[in-house]
Design an enzyme around this catalytic site. Structure first.
Site, PDB file in Angstrom:
ATOM      1  N   GLU A 247     -74.916 -28.218  70.022  1.00 11.43           N
ATOM      2  CA  GLU A 247     -73.464 -28.311  69.912  1.00 11.43           C
ATOM      3  C   GLU A 247     -73.069 -29.668  69.326  1.00 11.43           C
ATOM      4  O   GLU A 247     -73.855 -30.612  69.320  1.00 11.43           O
ATOM      5  CB  GLU A 247     -72.813 -28.155  71.296  1.00 11.43           C
ATOM      6  CG  GLU A 247     -73.142 -26.843  71.985  1.00 11.43           C
ATOM      7  CD  GLU A 247     -72.457 -26.663  73.337  1.00 11.43           C
ATOM      8  OE1 GLU A 247     -71.867 -25.604  73.555  1.00 11.43           O
ATOM      9  OE2 GLU A 247     -72.509 -27.571  74.181  1.00 11.43           O
TER      10      GLU A 247
ATOM     11  N   ASP B 214     -65.134 -32.195  75.761  1.00 13.25           N
ATOM     12  CA  ASP B 214     -65.499 -32.993  74.572  1.00 13.25           C
ATOM     13  C   ASP B 214     -64.383 -33.846  73.938  1.00 13.25           C
ATOM     14  O   ASP B 214     -63.262 -33.359  73.770  1.00 13.25           O
ATOM     15  CB  ASP B 214     -65.955 -32.079  73.434  1.00 13.25           C
ATOM     16  CG  ASP B 214     -66.883 -30.987  73.865  1.00 13.25           C
ATOM     17  OD1 ASP B 214     -67.234 -30.925  75.044  1.00 13.25           O
ATOM     18  OD2 ASP B 214     -67.247 -30.169  73.001  1.00 13.25           O
TER      19      ASP B 214
HETATM   20  C1  FRU Z   1     -69.428 -28.601  74.122  1.00 13.20           C
HETATM   21  C2  FRU Z   1     -68.654 -27.321  73.908  1.00 13.20           C
HETATM   22  C3  FRU Z   1     -68.459 -27.077  72.427  1.00 13.20           C
HETATM   23  C4  FRU Z   1     -67.236 -26.213  72.387  1.00 13.20           C
HETATM   24  C5  FRU Z   1     -66.424 -26.768  73.533  1.00 13.20           C
HETATM   25  C6  FRU Z   1     -65.618 -25.742  74.270  1.00 13.20           C
HETATM   26  O1  FRU Z   1     -69.214 -29.179  75.360  1.00 13.20           O
HETATM   27  O2  FRU Z   1     -69.326 -26.243  74.512  1.00 13.20           O
HETATM   28  O3  FRU Z   1     -69.581 -26.532  71.795  1.00 13.20           O
HETATM   29  O4  FRU Z   1     -66.565 -26.286  71.181  1.00 13.20           O
HETATM   30  O5  FRU Z   1     -67.336 -27.375  74.425  1.00 13.20           O
HETATM   31  O6  FRU Z   1     -64.772 -26.336  75.183  1.00 13.20           O
END
Ligand code: FRU
Length: 510
Positions: A234, A58
């Site tokens: 998310e 992300d």
């Molecule tokens: C989304 C996610 C988020 C989390 C991160 C962990 O892709 O799963 O929810 O904070 O990646 O790397």
């Protein structure tokens, strides 16, 4: 599972070894005539951000401050697969050229550093200011690797994002037994003079408010009975968005995994109202920001200087992200996009556009044709030689029902097919080259009914292993990865009869 992964890695190491020991002529002269060296060099995009090495997911903490766009990102600096999360960091002045900076946030006693956001605390509400610069305050999730408990914490920088100090009383928001409680996105709500946090909690979004970024009050939850719920929610984002007359509404972006429109990860959104405490939406259908498989966890920049809703997403999908055939680095971000509200004919949607910064990367005008034609062909053309180009065409469906754009080489290709009768666009990657997963090589479907004009403008940004396709200035978008085994040098646009339906065509080398 493990065996499958190992055998995949072995297969790729084997292929890479073979190809790196041959020269191109040798390869071209053998029976698999069109195979040339494949690997990181050929797949690493040129004008999309990729980390110099190892894993990225992300985008985090995207903030603009004093002439610089900051991009932080989920990063494992020690391997090209997901692992203990850090915040990597890159800076750009133009959204095209990125300079990688030292890692901003390392895991600590409270856990790994999951996704979150950054705000410019111009009024020093947090009291973190020490010098003459406004403090940049990061609000992120601490994930305990032992029990997976997720709490929210702060870090701040008083030197334009160069160095970061974690707040001594972290976490600032504890967790009341919610399994997935993460990815805080914070913004300033002018009307109530408060910070608002949206945070994913299972498969809904919770809203919190704070006067100082340190003390948070729960306001309400949104989403239980609306939208898509095929997976965990998310990386939410809440912002005001304008239509072309300057009228405003509120948008809430929510990434979901799995349960995306074409399988695996995807991003849905809700349009509605927000009064500083409660978000409401009368939207009945699920709306998707992107119909491709490869745009996830995207959010908008904070403190954007021209008040644009400037967006960037992670160009991959959790269904296969760790198996993508690149080794020195893994994953790229999408190109930045601006999001706008389009509210016409009872059709209230977000449209995504390429920002004007794109002109910096656009090179020679290779094709610029304003005369209507019935077919267009490039055969073995250098225009597409390095697999990086921008194409823009307007197709007139008044007298045809179906048209396709195909680009590839003798043995493989990608095909975009639009059918006016079914009102569906198909992006077919099933014969596109290397496929390592059913989802990665699948046919993407995107419902789209033409406007009364019968015109379909397709804009397409291709950067080696990625394509970002915009229909009618972003009414629909498809972002997808593709791994050709040899450069794609041919391009053909054709329709289901000989009418001159290609009204305009422009191809730029990038
Ligand atoms: C989304 C996610 C988020 C989390 C991160 C962990 O892709 O799963 O929810 O904070 O990646 O790397």
């Amino acid at each position: 599972m493990k065996l499958l992964k190992v055998s995949r890695i072995l297969l790729f190491t084997f292929l890479t070894l073979i190809f790196s020991n041959c020269n191109e002529d040798e390869i071209l002269s053998n029976s698999t005539a069109e195979l040339v060296t494949i690997g990181d060099k050929d797949y690493r995009p040129d004008f999309h951000f990729t980390p110099q090495s190892n894993w990225m997911n992300d985008p985090n903490g995207m903030v603009y401050y004093e002439g610089e766009y900051h991009l932080f990102y989920q990063h494992n600096p020690d391997a090209s697969v997901w692992g203990p999360m850090h915040w990597g960091h890159a800076i750009s002045k133009d959204l095209v050229n990125w300079q990688e900076m030292p890692i901003a946030l390392y895991p600590d006693d409270l856990g790994n550093i999951f996704s979150g956001s950054i705000v410019v605390d111009s009024n020093n509400t947090s009291g973190f200011k020490t010098g003459s610069e406004s403090p940049l305050v990061a609000i992120f999730t601490h994930q305990n690797p032992v029990n997976n408990n997720q709490t929210q914490s702060l870090a701040f920088s008083n030197d334009k994002g160069r160095s970061w100090t974690k707040y001594e009383d972290n976490p600032v928001l504890v967790n009341n037994n919610i399994v997935d409680f993460r990815d805080p996105k914070v913004s300033w709500h002018e009307e109530t003079q408060k910070w608002i946090m949206v945070i994913a909690a299972g498969d809904e979004i919770m809203f919190y408010s704070s006067p100082n970024l340190i003390n948070w009050d729960y306001e309400h939850s949104f989403g239980k009975d609306v939208g898509a719920h095929g997976g965990v929610w998310e990386c939410p984002d809440l912002f005001k968005i304008k239509d072309e007359n300057g009228q405003e509404t509120w948008a809430l972006l929510v990434s979901i995994n799995p349960g995306g429109p074409n399988g695996g990860s995807g991003t849905q959104y809700f349009l509605g109202d927000f009064d500083g405490e409660t978000f409401t939406s009368s939207q009945e259908s699920t709306l998707w920001l992107d119909y491709g498989t490869d745009n996830y966890a995207g959010v908008t920049w904070s403190n954007e200087p021209s008040n644009r809703n400037l967006f960037m997403g992670w160009m991959s999908n959790w269904s296969y992200a760790q198996n993508v055939p690149t080794y020195s680095y893994r994953s790229a971000m999408t190109f930045a996009r601006t999001l706008h509200w389009q509210n016409t004919n009872n059709n209230s949607i977000i449209v995504s556009k390429l920002p004007t910064e794109l002109i910096y990367v656009i090179g020679g005008n290779m094709v610029d044709n304003n005369n209507a034609t019935s077919k267009f062909e490039l055969l073995n053309d250098e225009t597409l030689g390095e697999g990086k180009f921008y194409l823009e065409t307007t197709l007139d469906f008044s007298a045809i029902n179906e048209a396709k754009i195909e680009w590839g080489n003798k043995s493989s290709s990608v095909v975009i097919n639009y059918n006016k009768v079914t009102g569906e666009l198909l992006l077919d990657r099933s014969e596109s080259g290397y496929k390592f997963n059913n989802l990665n090589g699948n046919v993407l479907k995107c419902p789209y009914v033409l406007p009364d004009s019968n015109q379909l403008k397709i804009s397409m940004l291709v950067d080696k292993s990625s394509m970002e396709i915009f229909l009618n200035d972003g009414e629909r978008v498809l972002t997808a990865l593709v791994f050709p085994l040899a450069p794609f040098k041919n391009l053909e646009i054709s329709g289901n009869n000989e009418i001159e339906f290609i009204k305009k065509l422009k191809i730029n080398q990038l």
